[in-house]
Design a protein around this motif. Sequence first.
Motif, PDB file in Angstrom:
ATOM      1  N   ASN A 297      -8.350  50.955   2.102  1.00 41.11           N
ATOM      2  CA  ASN A 297      -9.140  50.942   0.873  1.00 41.11           C
ATOM      3  C   ASN A 297      -8.236  51.022  -0.330  1.00 41.11           C
ATOM      4  O   ASN A 297      -8.470  50.374  -1.345  1.00 41.11           O
ATOM      5  N   HIS A 298      -7.223  51.837  -0.198  1.00 33.63           N
ATOM      6  CA  HIS A 298      -6.328  52.032  -1.324  1.00 33.63           C
ATOM      7  C   HIS A 298      -5.464  50.805  -1.579  1.00 33.63           C
ATOM      8  O   HIS A 298      -4.829  50.705  -2.606  1.00 33.63           O
ATOM      9  N   ASP A 299      -5.438  49.919  -0.635  1.00 36.41           N
ATOM     10  CA  ASP A 299      -4.590  48.744  -0.789  1.00 36.41           C
ATOM     11  C   ASP A 299      -5.296  47.587  -1.435  1.00 36.41           C
ATOM     12  O   ASP A 299      -4.688  46.570  -1.708  1.00 36.41           O
ATOM     13  N   ARG A 300      -6.567  47.701  -1.644  1.00 34.92           N
ATOM     14  CA  ARG A 300      -7.279  46.567  -2.164  1.00 34.92           C
ATOM     15  C   ARG A 300      -7.591  46.819  -3.612  1.00 34.92           C
ATOM     16  O   ARG A 300      -8.143  47.823  -3.972  1.00 34.92           O
ATOM     17  N   GLU A 301      -7.207  45.940  -4.471  1.00 33.96           N
ATOM     18  CA  GLU A 301      -7.385  46.212  -5.879  1.00 33.96           C
ATOM     19  C   GLU A 301      -8.374  45.280  -6.553  1.00 33.96           C
ATOM     20  O   GLU A 301      -9.111  45.693  -7.423  1.00 33.96           O
ATOM     21  N   PHE A 302      -8.362  44.032  -6.180  1.00 41.49           N
ATOM     22  CA  PHE A 302      -9.221  43.072  -6.866  1.00 41.49           C
ATOM     23  C   PHE A 302     -10.056  42.284  -5.864  1.00 41.49           C
ATOM     24  O   PHE A 302      -9.521  41.711  -4.921  1.00 41.49           O
ATOM     25  N   LEU A 303     -11.351  42.258  -6.089  1.00 43.60           N
ATOM     26  CA  LEU A 303     -12.213  41.412  -5.267  1.00 43.60           C
ATOM     27  C   LEU A 303     -13.124  40.634  -6.201  1.00 43.60           C
ATOM     28  O   LEU A 303     -13.438  41.094  -7.294  1.00 43.60           O
ATOM     29  N   SER A 304     -13.543  39.477  -5.772  1.00 39.18           N
ATOM     30  CA  SER A 304     -14.462  38.673  -6.578  1.00 39.18           C
ATOM     31  C   SER A 304     -15.709  38.362  -5.761  1.00 39.18           C
ATOM     32  O   SER A 304     -15.671  38.354  -4.534  1.00 39.18           O
ATOM     33  N   ARG A 305     -16.786  38.081  -6.467  1.00 42.59           N
ATOM     34  CA  ARG A 305     -18.050  37.807  -5.788  1.00 42.59           C
ATOM     35  C   ARG A 305     -18.243  36.313  -5.609  1.00 42.59           C
ATOM     36  O   ARG A 305     -18.198  35.571  -6.592  1.00 42.59           O
ATOM     37  N   VAL A 306     -18.485  35.919  -4.368  1.00 36.34           N
ATOM     38  CA  VAL A 306     -18.689  34.511  -4.057  1.00 36.34           C
ATOM     39  C   VAL A 306     -19.974  34.422  -3.227  1.00 36.34           C
ATOM     40  O   VAL A 306     -20.211  35.260  -2.346  1.00 36.34           O
ATOM     41  N   GLY A 307     -20.818  33.410  -3.544  1.00 37.37           N
ATOM     42  CA  GLY A 307     -22.087  33.248  -2.836  1.00 37.37           C
ATOM     43  C   GLY A 307     -21.974  32.230  -1.704  1.00 37.37           C
ATOM     44  O   GLY A 307     -21.302  31.212  -1.836  1.00 37.37           O
ATOM     45  N   PHE A 308     -22.661  32.501  -0.593  1.00 39.94           N
ATOM     46  CA  PHE A 308     -22.616  31.611   0.568  1.00 39.94           C
ATOM     47  C   PHE A 308     -24.026  31.201   0.966  1.00 39.94           C
ATOM     48  O   PHE A 308     -24.929  32.039   1.029  1.00 39.94           O
ATOM     49  N   GLY A 309     -24.235  29.914   1.250  1.00 41.77           N
ATOM     50  CA  GLY A 309     -25.497  29.410   1.806  1.00 41.77           C
ATOM     51  C   GLY A 309     -26.563  29.138   0.755  1.00 41.77           C
ATOM     52  O   GLY A 309     -26.332  29.234  -0.440  1.00 41.77           O
ATOM     53  N   THR A 310     -27.781  28.762   1.257  1.00 43.93           N
ATOM     54  CA  THR A 310     -28.922  28.491   0.380  1.00 43.93           C
ATOM     55  C   THR A 310     -30.102  29.343   0.828  1.00 43.93           C
ATOM     56  O   THR A 310     -30.529  29.205   1.981  1.00 43.93           O
ATOM     57  N   PRO A 311     -30.643  30.241   0.029  1.00 44.63           N
ATOM     58  CA  PRO A 311     -30.092  30.624  -1.281  1.00 44.63           C
ATOM     59  C   PRO A 311     -28.755  31.361  -1.104  1.00 44.63           C
ATOM     60  O   PRO A 311     -28.458  31.832  -0.008  1.00 44.63           O
ATOM     61  N   PHE A 312     -28.006  31.476  -2.198  1.00 46.25           N
ATOM     62  CA  PHE A 312     -26.692  32.111  -2.096  1.00 46.25           C
ATOM     63  C   PHE A 312     -26.824  33.583  -1.733  1.00 46.25           C
ATOM     64  O   PHE A 312     -27.667  34.286  -2.284  1.00 46.25           O
ATOM     65  N   GLN A 313     -26.008  34.000  -0.805  1.00 46.13           N
ATOM     66  CA  GLN A 313     -25.876  35.433  -0.498  1.00 46.13           C
ATOM     67  C   GLN A 313     -24.463  35.811  -0.932  1.00 46.13           C
ATOM     68  O   GLN A 313     -23.493  35.179  -0.505  1.00 46.13           O
ATOM     69  N   TYR A 314     -24.360  36.843  -1.763  1.00 43.67           N
ATOM     70  CA  TYR A 314     -23.058  37.146  -2.384  1.00 43.67           C
ATOM     71  C   TYR A 314     -22.251  38.154  -1.582  1.00 43.67           C
ATOM     72  O   TYR A 314     -22.779  39.161  -1.117  1.00 43.67           O
TER      73      TYR A 314
END
Length: 404
Positions: A83-100
């Motif tokens: 957990n401490h190693d992860r600093e940046f994440l972004s939200r990306v949607g998958f499928g229809t409708p998008f699931q983020y």
Amino acid sequence: MPAIVVWLLLAILALAAGASPAHRKLSPRSMSLGLERNPGYARDGPGQYLRALKKWGVEIPNGFSNLTSIRGDVGDITASSFNHDREFLSRVGFGTPFQYMNVDLDTGSADVWVYTSETKAVDRGGRAVWVIENSTTAKRVPGADWKIEYGDESTANGNVYIDNIDVGGFTVKDAVVESAVEVSPLLTSDPYLGGIFGLAYGHRSQVYPHQPAVWRTMMQQLDKQVFTTDFKWHGDDGAFTFGYIDESRHIDEIKYTPLKPGAIFWSFNFTGIHIVGQNLWYLSQWEVIADTGTSLMLLSPDVVNTYYSAVPAARFEDSTWVFPCNSSPLPDFEIGLANGWVGRVPGRYINYTSLQDDPKTCMGGLQPIDHPFGILGAVFLKSVYAVYDVAGSRIGFAHKNLDI
Ligand SMILES: *[C@@H]1O[C@H](CO)[C@@H](O)[C@H](O)[C@H]1NC(C)=O
Ligand SMILES: *[C@@H]1O[C@H](CO)[C@@H](O)[C@H](O)[C@H]1NC(C)=O
Ligand SMILES: *[C@@H]1O[C@H](CO)[C@@H](O)[C@H](O)[C@H]1NC(C)=O
Ligand SMILES: *[C@@H]1O[C@H](CO)[C@@H](O)[C@H](O)[C@H]1NC(C)=O
């Protein structure tokens, strides 16, 4: 260990954080994706360094374990340190409708994989997953599968789908999405991570039979085959942009450098370093890659030794450069390219973190790596506006206002 299986480890192991970035739709065929730091995130500097060495398949130096707060065998990565190693994440949607999903955008790898409704319950844990059955557009690719083997010999594998992806308001059509069926405990121990979004130049994904990498598919659908990074030091408003260059994020001309011929990563050469204020210049040729999935700046020992020779209180202890936290500010570090561009990493960025075990001792964000190429991770990327020009096979850098 084949390099191809090693680098993704760090993709996962690198930088970190909470998610829910702000989306901004700029034009129908380009977009920006926010990057947020996790305010609850505690750094584990030696852990970051260890992971970087493992990602790039470098032998772990003797004595390294004395410094790191990771207990036991240095090959072990504990759940908490993930957990401490992860600093940046972004939200990306998958499928229809998008699931983020919260994904790690990583220029050091090429696969796009996520946790899904196919992931074994024990590996899925309590995290949100992409429920494939809920997507009206998901199509299984018959006979295709994927498998990644990590530096520590843990693995992830699964099935392959074609579906739409939403990246910052832009829909990538017919993206090849890797659905994780099995994921090793070392990977699943990061509850924030929903998947990895690889952006490595020219690298193939681990899908067999081969399918086009998602970032390639995405680039073909954008206005301009380009993406950019603007990481921020201690800030929450960093961003990736796709399909356009955000002129408001840099203050002078972007200077481009060709990628190494046949490059599979964002690889190029720099030709000199300078320790600001020290009249220390060192000219040679060093190959490096720009890697958003690595937090530190890892360069050849000769370069790193030159830098710390200008930091009077610095010492090389347990294979890591450290210095007393109360010593005078570190000098700025300049990197010169053959095209005349000179990047400056402020000394305060190189004051990476204090040690968990010894809070009066600080660890440098610049560390040595004994490897055919150096790694310009986030410590460097925070100091520049970087342009990844896919169509031009080149990488560009410009200066920006720092710390605002
Ligand atoms: C590091 O630890 C090893 C044993 O684990 C010990 O032999 C060595 O002296 C230690 N090095 C330092 C610098 O403390
Ligand atoms: C998937 O569909 C089911 C049934 O319609 C629904 O209850 C569930 O909330 C959906 N899950 C997601 C993540 O969309
Ligand atoms: C880049 O640097 C390496 C040494 O690290 C050298 O062997 C290579 O020839 C250089 N490439 C170019 C294009 O200058
Ligand atoms: C390094 O950063 C810490 C805060 O993280 C600060 O307390 C310390 O004074 C800094 N040391 C130097 C040498 O810049």
